[in-house]
Write an enzyme that holds these catalytic residues in place. Structure first.
Site, PDB file in Angstrom:
ATOM      1  N   ASP A   1      -3.997   2.735   9.199  1.00 20.50           N
ATOM      2  CA  ASP A   1      -3.771   4.182   9.215  1.00 20.50           C
ATOM      3  C   ASP A   1      -4.516   4.851   8.078  1.00 20.50           C
ATOM      4  O   ASP A   1      -4.229   4.617   6.906  1.00 20.50           O
ATOM      5  CB  ASP A   1      -2.268   4.463   9.094  1.00 20.50           C
ATOM      6  CG  ASP A   1      -1.943   5.941   9.148  1.00 20.50           C
ATOM      7  OD1 ASP A   1      -1.659   6.432  10.255  1.00 20.50           O
ATOM      8  OD2 ASP A   1      -1.978   6.609   8.097  1.00 20.50           O
TER       9      ASP A   1
ATOM     10  N   TYR B   1      -7.785  11.368   3.133  1.00 19.00           N
ATOM     11  CA  TYR B   1      -7.699  10.224   2.228  1.00 19.00           C
ATOM     12  C   TYR B   1      -9.067   9.893   1.632  1.00 19.00           C
ATOM     13  O   TYR B   1      -9.150   9.131   0.662  1.00 19.00           O
ATOM     14  CB  TYR B   1      -7.167   8.980   2.944  1.00 19.00           C
ATOM     15  CG  TYR B   1      -5.779   9.114   3.532  1.00 19.00           C
ATOM     16  CD1 TYR B   1      -4.969  10.227   3.278  1.00 19.00           C
ATOM     17  CD2 TYR B   1      -5.270   8.126   4.373  1.00 19.00           C
ATOM     18  CE1 TYR B   1      -3.705  10.341   3.841  1.00 19.00           C
ATOM     19  CE2 TYR B   1      -4.006   8.229   4.931  1.00 19.00           C
ATOM     20  CZ  TYR B   1      -3.236   9.337   4.668  1.00 19.00           C
ATOM     21  OH  TYR B   1      -1.987   9.438   5.234  1.00 19.00           O
TER      22      TYR B   1
ATOM     23  N   LYS C   1      -6.612  11.189  10.936  1.00 12.85           N
ATOM     24  CA  LYS C   1      -5.936  12.481  11.079  1.00 12.85           C
ATOM     25  C   LYS C   1      -6.885  13.616  10.733  1.00 12.85           C
ATOM     26  O   LYS C   1      -7.694  13.486   9.809  1.00 12.85           O
ATOM     27  CB  LYS C   1      -4.714  12.539  10.143  1.00 12.85           C
ATOM     28  CG  LYS C   1      -3.804  11.331  10.236  1.00 12.85           C
ATOM     29  CD  LYS C   1      -2.671  11.396   9.216  1.00 12.85           C
ATOM     30  CE  LYS C   1      -1.954  10.061   9.128  1.00 12.85           C
ATOM     31  NZ  LYS C   1      -2.734   9.035   8.396  1.00 12.85           N
TER      32      LYS C   1
ATOM     33  N   HIS D   1      -2.867  16.409  11.023  1.00 11.96           N
ATOM     34  CA  HIS D   1      -2.232  15.933   9.800  1.00 11.96           C
ATOM     35  C   HIS D   1      -1.103  16.833   9.304  1.00 11.96           C
ATOM     36  O   HIS D   1      -0.101  16.348   8.771  1.00 11.96           O
ATOM     37  CB  HIS D   1      -3.293  15.794   8.707  1.00 11.96           C
ATOM     38  CG  HIS D   1      -2.930  14.838   7.625  1.00 11.96           C
ATOM     39  ND1 HIS D   1      -3.872  14.179   6.864  1.00 11.96           N
ATOM     40  CD2 HIS D   1      -1.739  14.401   7.149  1.00 11.96           C
ATOM     41  CE1 HIS D   1      -3.272  13.400   5.984  1.00 11.96           C
ATOM     42  NE2 HIS D   1      -1.971  13.524   6.129  1.00 11.96           N
TER      43      HIS D   1
ATOM     44  N   LYS E   1       2.080   0.341   2.426  1.00 14.14           N
ATOM     45  CA  LYS E   1       0.850   0.213   1.656  1.00 14.14           C
ATOM     46  C   LYS E   1       1.071  -0.723   0.487  1.00 14.14           C
ATOM     47  O   LYS E   1       2.089  -0.644  -0.212  1.00 14.14           O
ATOM     48  CB  LYS E   1       0.396   1.572   1.128  1.00 14.14           C
ATOM     49  CG  LYS E   1      -0.910   1.528   0.331  1.00 14.14           C
ATOM     50  CD  LYS E   1      -1.102   2.789  -0.496  1.00 14.14           C
ATOM     51  CE  LYS E   1      -0.259   2.764  -1.749  1.00 14.14           C
ATOM     52  NZ  LYS E   1      -0.498   3.917  -2.618  1.00 14.14           N
ATOM     53  N   SER E   2       0.120  -1.612   0.268  1.00 13.84           N
ATOM     54  CA  SER E   2       0.095  -2.458  -0.913  1.00 13.84           C
ATOM     55  C   SER E   2      -1.323  -2.988  -1.072  1.00 13.84           C
ATOM     56  O   SER E   2      -2.017  -3.215  -0.084  1.00 13.84           O
ATOM     57  CB  SER E   2       1.068  -3.638  -0.789  1.00 13.84           C
ATOM     58  OG  SER E   2       0.956  -4.482  -1.926  1.00 13.84           O
TER      59      SER E   2
ATOM     60  N   ARG F   1       2.290  -9.130  -1.092  1.00 17.34           N
ATOM     61  CA  ARG F   1       3.177  -8.075  -0.608  1.00 17.34           C
ATOM     62  C   ARG F   1       2.859  -7.716   0.836  1.00 17.34           C
ATOM     63  O   ARG F   1       3.752  -7.421   1.634  1.00 17.34           O
ATOM     64  CB  ARG F   1       3.057  -6.838  -1.492  1.00 17.34           C
ATOM     65  CG  ARG F   1       3.567  -7.022  -2.910  1.00 17.34           C
ATOM     66  CD  ARG F   1       5.051  -7.309  -2.930  1.00 17.34           C
ATOM     67  NE  ARG F   1       5.556  -7.381  -4.297  1.00 17.34           N
ATOM     68  CZ  ARG F   1       6.762  -7.833  -4.630  1.00 17.34           C
ATOM     69  NH1 ARG F   1       7.583  -8.243  -3.670  1.00 17.34           N
ATOM     70  NH2 ARG F   1       7.142  -7.872  -5.891  1.00 17.34           N
TER      71      ARG F   1
ATOM     72  N   ASN G   1       5.672  -7.902   3.744  1.00 15.79           N
ATOM     73  CA  ASN G   1       6.063  -6.744   4.548  1.00 15.79           C
ATOM     74  C   ASN G   1       5.976  -7.014   6.046  1.00 15.79           C
ATOM     75  O   ASN G   1       6.610  -6.320   6.846  1.00 15.79           O
ATOM     76  CB  ASN G   1       5.199  -5.538   4.186  1.00 15.79           C
ATOM     77  CG  ASN G   1       5.473  -5.017   2.785  1.00 15.79           C
ATOM     78  OD1 ASN G   1       6.526  -5.264   2.213  1.00 15.79           O
ATOM     79  ND2 ASN G   1       4.517  -4.303   2.224  1.00 15.79           N
TER      80      ASN G   1
END
Length: 282
Positions: free
Chosen positions: A43, A48, A73, A106, A227-228, A233, A237
């Site tokens: 995503d 961003y 987006k 967005h 997010k990581s 991690r 997740n």
């Protein structure tokens, strides 16, 4: 990977890797690591400012394109029919893709109707597989679909244990709009990773707080965007399909709901004015 079915029969992975706030110079390797860990849903967004790096990761990850689900987006500075179409071409170019799996509006500001008509057109042409919105209230999302040709396939909104949005999620799901959760871990606010309620539930199953939250959202039928930048991690997740929460667990989590955003209220005059100043030249 568990998937959910969108209202146009497209399958969307229930777990996604978000790249918000990952610096462009770190994005390619972060996305490659996430795909290596098992993510197939990535995503991003025009705002961003790392679509190019996501595109490089897609090209270099070693996984066939058709096995990946890529979302971007359209930002508010590109709202409107012509502006949105031009921005979609730029996003396709930056991502280096022939099609994008899902594109969202967005923010619920500006000429969202013109933007939506552009998304409908690109979907009909096969350049986008699914279209949706982000940060829309249920009435605005349904309004957009009711007075146009396509009902939004998804709405990406803030959902976490401190802002559970029970009623809004139910309204969206009743209209067959898949809900996606951004900031599912509230970006660590309120010391969430050491929250006693979530920690106690996690201890019962040998799971982390993040895994408990992810499982709680999936059991609500919500797509989770985590997010990581740490591979361990990322893998953690994803490891949420070997346990189930009890009704008692869910009742305890329900008590954490503060009923307010941990970040931004999208329904204030100040937010509308602030968004108008958020220009990224994308």
């Amino acid at each position: 990977m568990k998937t959910f079915k969108l209202n146009n029969n497209i399958q969307i992975p229930s777990l996604g890797f978000g790249v918000f706030q990952i610096p462009p110079e770190e994005t390619e390797q972060a996305v490659i690591a996430a795909i290596k860990a098992g993510y197939r849903h990535i995503d991003t967004a025009q705002a961003y400012v790392n679509e190019t790096e996501v595109g490089l990761a897609i090209q270099n990850c070693g996984i066939p394109r058709e096995e990946l689900f890529i979302t971007t987006k359209v930002w508010v500075e590109n709202a409107g029919y012509e502006a949105a179409k031009a921005s979609l071409e730029r996003s396709l170019g930056r991502l280096n893709l022939d099609y994008i799996d899902m594109v969202l509006i967005h923010q619920p500001y500006g000429d969202v109707y013109g933007t939506w008509r552009a998304l409908e057109e690109y979907q009909a042409a096969g350049k986008i597989r699914a279209i949706g919105v982000s940060n829309f209230t249920p009435d605005r999302a349904v309004d957009l679909g009711t007075f146009n040709r396509v009902m939004p396939q998804a709405n990406q909104i803030e959902i976490n244990p401190f802002h559970q949005r029970i009623e809004q999620v139910a309204q969206l799901q009743a209209e067959n709009i898949v809900v996606e959760a951004w900031a599912p871990f509230a970006e660590g606010k309120n010391d969430i990773f050491r929250n006693p309620v979530l920690s106690k539930i996690g201890e019962k199953y040998g799971k982390s707080v993040a895994q408990v939250i992810t499982r709680w959202l999936i059991e609500r039928g919500i797509v989770v965007l985590a997010k990581s930048t740490k591979p361990e991690r990322m893998a953690e997740n994803l490891n949420v399909f070997d346990f189930e929460l009890t009704d008692e667990d869910k009742a305890e989590i329900a008590k954490l709901d503060g009923g307010a955003s941990q970040f931004i209220d999208h329904q204030t005059v100040d937010t509308v004015k602030w968004m108008k100043t958020r220009l990224f030249n994308v």
